[in-house]
Design a protein around this motif. Structure first.
Motif, PDB file in Angstrom:
ATOM      1  N   LEU A  98       0.834  -1.198   0.000  1.00  0.00           N
ATOM      2  CA  LEU A  98       0.000   0.000   0.000  1.00  0.00           C
ATOM      3  C   LEU A  98       0.873   1.254   0.000  1.00  0.00           C
ATOM      4  O   LEU A  98       0.558   2.235  -0.690  1.00  0.00           O
ATOM      5  CB  LEU A  98      -0.957  -0.006   1.194  1.00  0.00           C
ATOM      6  CG  LEU A  98      -2.034   1.071   1.198  1.00  0.00           C
ATOM      7  CD1 LEU A  98      -2.809   1.134  -0.120  1.00  0.00           C
ATOM      8  CD2 LEU A  98      -2.996   0.845   2.348  1.00  0.00           C
ATOM      9  N   ALA A 122      -4.732   7.038   0.383  1.00  0.00           N
ATOM     10  CA  ALA A 122      -5.169   6.199  -0.739  1.00  0.00           C
ATOM     11  C   ALA A 122      -6.409   6.782  -1.408  1.00  0.00           C
ATOM     12  O   ALA A 122      -6.503   6.813  -2.639  1.00  0.00           O
ATOM     13  CB  ALA A 122      -5.437   4.779  -0.253  1.00  0.00           C
ATOM     14  N   LEU A 140      -5.305   5.213   4.785  1.00  0.00           N
ATOM     15  CA  LEU A 140      -6.517   5.104   3.977  1.00  0.00           C
ATOM     16  C   LEU A 140      -6.895   6.457   3.371  1.00  0.00           C
ATOM     17  O   LEU A 140      -7.329   6.523   2.219  1.00  0.00           O
ATOM     18  CB  LEU A 140      -7.666   4.543   4.815  1.00  0.00           C
ATOM     19  CG  LEU A 140      -7.489   3.107   5.310  1.00  0.00           C
ATOM     20  CD1 LEU A 140      -8.635   2.712   6.215  1.00  0.00           C
ATOM     21  CD2 LEU A 140      -7.352   2.133   4.150  1.00  0.00           C
ATOM     22  N   LEU A 198      -9.726   0.636  -2.862  1.00  0.00           N
ATOM     23  CA  LEU A 198      -9.556  -0.109  -1.624  1.00  0.00           C
ATOM     24  C   LEU A 198     -10.644  -1.164  -1.485  1.00  0.00           C
ATOM     25  O   LEU A 198     -11.823  -0.856  -1.610  1.00  0.00           O
ATOM     26  CB  LEU A 198      -9.643   0.835  -0.419  1.00  0.00           C
ATOM     27  CG  LEU A 198      -8.563   1.910  -0.344  1.00  0.00           C
ATOM     28  CD1 LEU A 198      -8.904   2.918   0.730  1.00  0.00           C
ATOM     29  CD2 LEU A 198      -7.213   1.285  -0.080  1.00  0.00           C
TER      30      LEU A 198
END
Length: 110
Positions: free
Chosen positions: A18, A66, A63, A73
């Motif tokens: 990630l 992202a 997160l 995701l």
């Protein structure tokens, strides 16, 4: 006293992957580290830790990075994330009672 945590190989690899996805997306958008860090609301140092897969960076920050960069995701474009959450909640509701934690009775006699 500082707590030392150990993480499984799979968890470390997922964080590393990630982090690399975040770094790649940032570079594809031609954003500097400082630009992305400001958009997330973190320091450049925290972003650098995130991009190398440092396990101490808060998952919420990872997160958020992202999402800002448009990295998909968990699910593809077709089912929405809220549908997946609802589905998981429905499955948890159907689990046998012995698996769920028991709620404590509230003592309300004063």
């Amino acid at each position: 006293m500082k707590i030392t945590r150990t993480y499984s190989r799979l968890a470390k690899e997922a964080a590393s992957l990630l982090g690399k996805e975040i770094q790649l997306a940032r570079k594809e958008k031609a954003w500097s580290e400082q630009t992305l860090a400001e958009r997330i609301g973190i320091s450049r140092t925290t972003l650098q830790k995130m991009e190398v897969g440092d396990m101490t960076v808060a998952i919420g920050l990872v997160l958020e990075a992202a999402v800002i960069l448009g990295i998909p995701l968990f699910v593809s474009e077709s089912p929405s994330l809220s549908q997946s959450i609802r589905s998981a909640s429905d499955k948890l509701t159907l689990m046998p009672k012995r698996i769920r934690t028991k709620t404590k009775k509230v003592k309300d006699d004063f």
